[in-house]
Scaffold this active site. Structure first.
Site, PDB file in Angstrom:
ATOM      1  N   GLY A  57       0.370   1.640  -3.247  1.00 24.56           N
ATOM      2  CA  GLY A  57       0.734   0.437  -4.106  1.00 24.56           C
ATOM      3  C   GLY A  57       1.923   1.307  -5.754  1.00 24.56           C
ATOM      4  N   LYS A 105      16.853  -1.625   4.922  1.00 22.78           N
ATOM      5  CA  LYS A 105      16.408  -0.374   5.015  1.00 22.78           C
ATOM      6  C   LYS A 105      17.315  -0.208   6.163  1.00 22.78           C
ATOM      7  CE  LYS A 105      12.341   0.337   3.434  1.00 22.78           C
ATOM      8  NZ  LYS A 105      11.948   1.612   2.420  1.00 22.78           N
ATOM      9  N   CYS A 124       0.541  -1.328   0.202  1.00 20.16           N
ATOM     10  CA  CYS A 124       0.097   0.058  -0.043  1.00 20.16           C
ATOM     11  C   CYS A 124       1.030   1.076  -0.180  1.00 20.16           C
ATOM     12  CB  CYS A 124      -1.314   0.118   0.930  1.00 20.16           C
ATOM     13  SG  CYS A 124      -2.381  -1.454   1.174  1.00 20.16           S
ATOM     14  N   ASP A 177      -0.715  -6.116   2.533  1.00 23.49           N
ATOM     15  CA  ASP A 177      -0.314  -5.202   3.367  1.00 23.49           C
ATOM     16  C   ASP A 177      -2.089  -4.748   4.335  1.00 23.49           C
ATOM     17  OD1 ASP A 177       0.454  -3.204   4.765  1.00 23.49           O
ATOM     18  OD2 ASP A 177       1.794  -2.156   3.330  1.00 23.49           O
TER      19      ASP A 177
END
Length: 359
Positions: free
Chosen positions: A226, A309, A224, A243
């Site tokens: 998208g 990350k 999300c 999600d």
């Protein structure tokens, strides 16, 4: 060329990580040296100890073999320009002393910093007469030939530049080593540029056509709204978007998206297998790497593209540890794959990893 150093462009703030990576790569090749850098300058020079080691390294190492470097070239020399009314003269004088190989293209560039961007206009104006002067000396071909070495002039200030050489197939083809993309107006978020850049620069055209083919299935973990799903849908792939957030309405209207409000760490593909797994979840890098490896080892996905990350410190070490963990799990399952890891231009504090299973 008497200089025995290379220069690497990078994102501002990633000088230490780039220097650490160059130290790792050179040591792995048995040639040693040390990085020189200043925080925020967006480039690193690496000084070798053994004679001609810079030329040897730059001939063996492509930009795509690194994580953090955007461009690499072997330094001929650094020039301090005393009279800014004549910037071409000092460049030609350096090349007279240390003649370069015949080059097929000229790249006049600057660091990706706020100060560096003020040099953009200067570089554009400087490139035209310098190109003519280089052709007059026979150091540059009359027409651009990308299969030949490139001559780089990298301005770090209006009165200071580095001059060097990069090799074909080893350098980045983009100005300043930056793949600039236009944001698609129908994409639901700017994160779409991350996956678009990865598909364009980390996969060959043949790989893109085979993996992202119409009708193929994919899973997007942490989908999300998208942004990454969009890149797969415009290639006519069927996407299981996973999600707990809300997906873009236009994407759902395509009929190519199966939305699942589930935990990405517990989700399993609906038909047992997909061609491509993509993931841009905000999670610890080691946890994401373990999840991606599990999908590949258990044959839930053939290929994977995902982001890791990065922490504030020890980013280079964190990336290498995560990738080595993936490599170990694939090796234990006797899965042969190529793994590319890049700090892309459209990334921030993350790197993108593409794991492509060999046929």
């Amino acid at each position: 060329m008497t200089s025995n150093s290379i220069l690497a462009y990078c994102r501002p703030g990633y000088e230490v990580d780039t220097g650490n990576e160059l130290t790792r790569l050179t040591a792995a090749r048995g040639c040693y040296g040390y990085p020189l850098m200043k925080a925020g300058e967006a480039f690193v020079t690496y000084q070798f100890q053994a004679p001609a080691a810079a030329q040897e390294f730059i001939g063996q190492t492509a930009v795509d073999d690194t994580v953090f470097a955007r461009q690499l070239f072997a330094v001929i020399g650094k020039i301090t320009i005393e009279d800014t009314a004549d910037r071409i003269g000092p460049v030609l004088a350096l090349l007279d002393e240390q003649p370069p190989p015949r080059c097929g293209t000229l790249m006049v560039e600057y660091p990706d910093t706020e100060d560096g961007k003020t040099l953009a206009k200067l570089c554009r104006k400087f490139a035209v007469p310098l190109r003519q002067a280089l052709r007059g000396k026979g150091w540059l071909t009359a027409k651009e030939q990308l299969n030949l070495p490139a001559l780089h002039v990298f301005f770090v200030a209006g009165d200071c530049c580095y001059v060097g050489i990069s090799q074909p197939r080893q350098r980045s083809p983009f100005a300043n080593g930056i793949c600039r993309l236009k944001f698609p107006p129908k994409a639901p978020s700017r994160s779409t540029l991350k996956l678009e850049e990865a598909l364009l620069t980390m996969l060959s055209e043949q790989e893109r056509n085979e993996i992202c083919r119409p009708g193929a299935r994919a899973v997007d973990l942490g989908a999300c709204p998208g942004g990454w799903t969009y890149q797969l849908v415009i290639r006519e792939m069927h996407v299981e978007a996973v999600d707990n957030g809300k997906m873009d309405a236009d994407l759902m209207a395509t009929g190519l998206v199966d939305y699942r409000a589930e935990d990405g760490f517990k989700y399993r593909p609906q038909l047992g297998h997909v061609e491509l797994l993509v993931c841009d979840m905000i999670e610890q890098p080691d946890r994401v790497a373990e999840l991606m490896a599990a999908w590949l080892v258990k044959q839930w996905a053939t290929h994977a593209i995902f982001n890791l990350k990065l922490p504030m410190k020890r980013r280079c070490e964190t990336v290498y540890a995560a990738i080595q963990a993936v490599e170990a799990k694939l090796a234990s399952a006797n899965i042969k794959a190529t793994i590319k890891t890049r700090h892309l231009y459209h990334n921030r504090d993350e790197v993108t990893v593409a794991v492509l299973r060999k046929s």
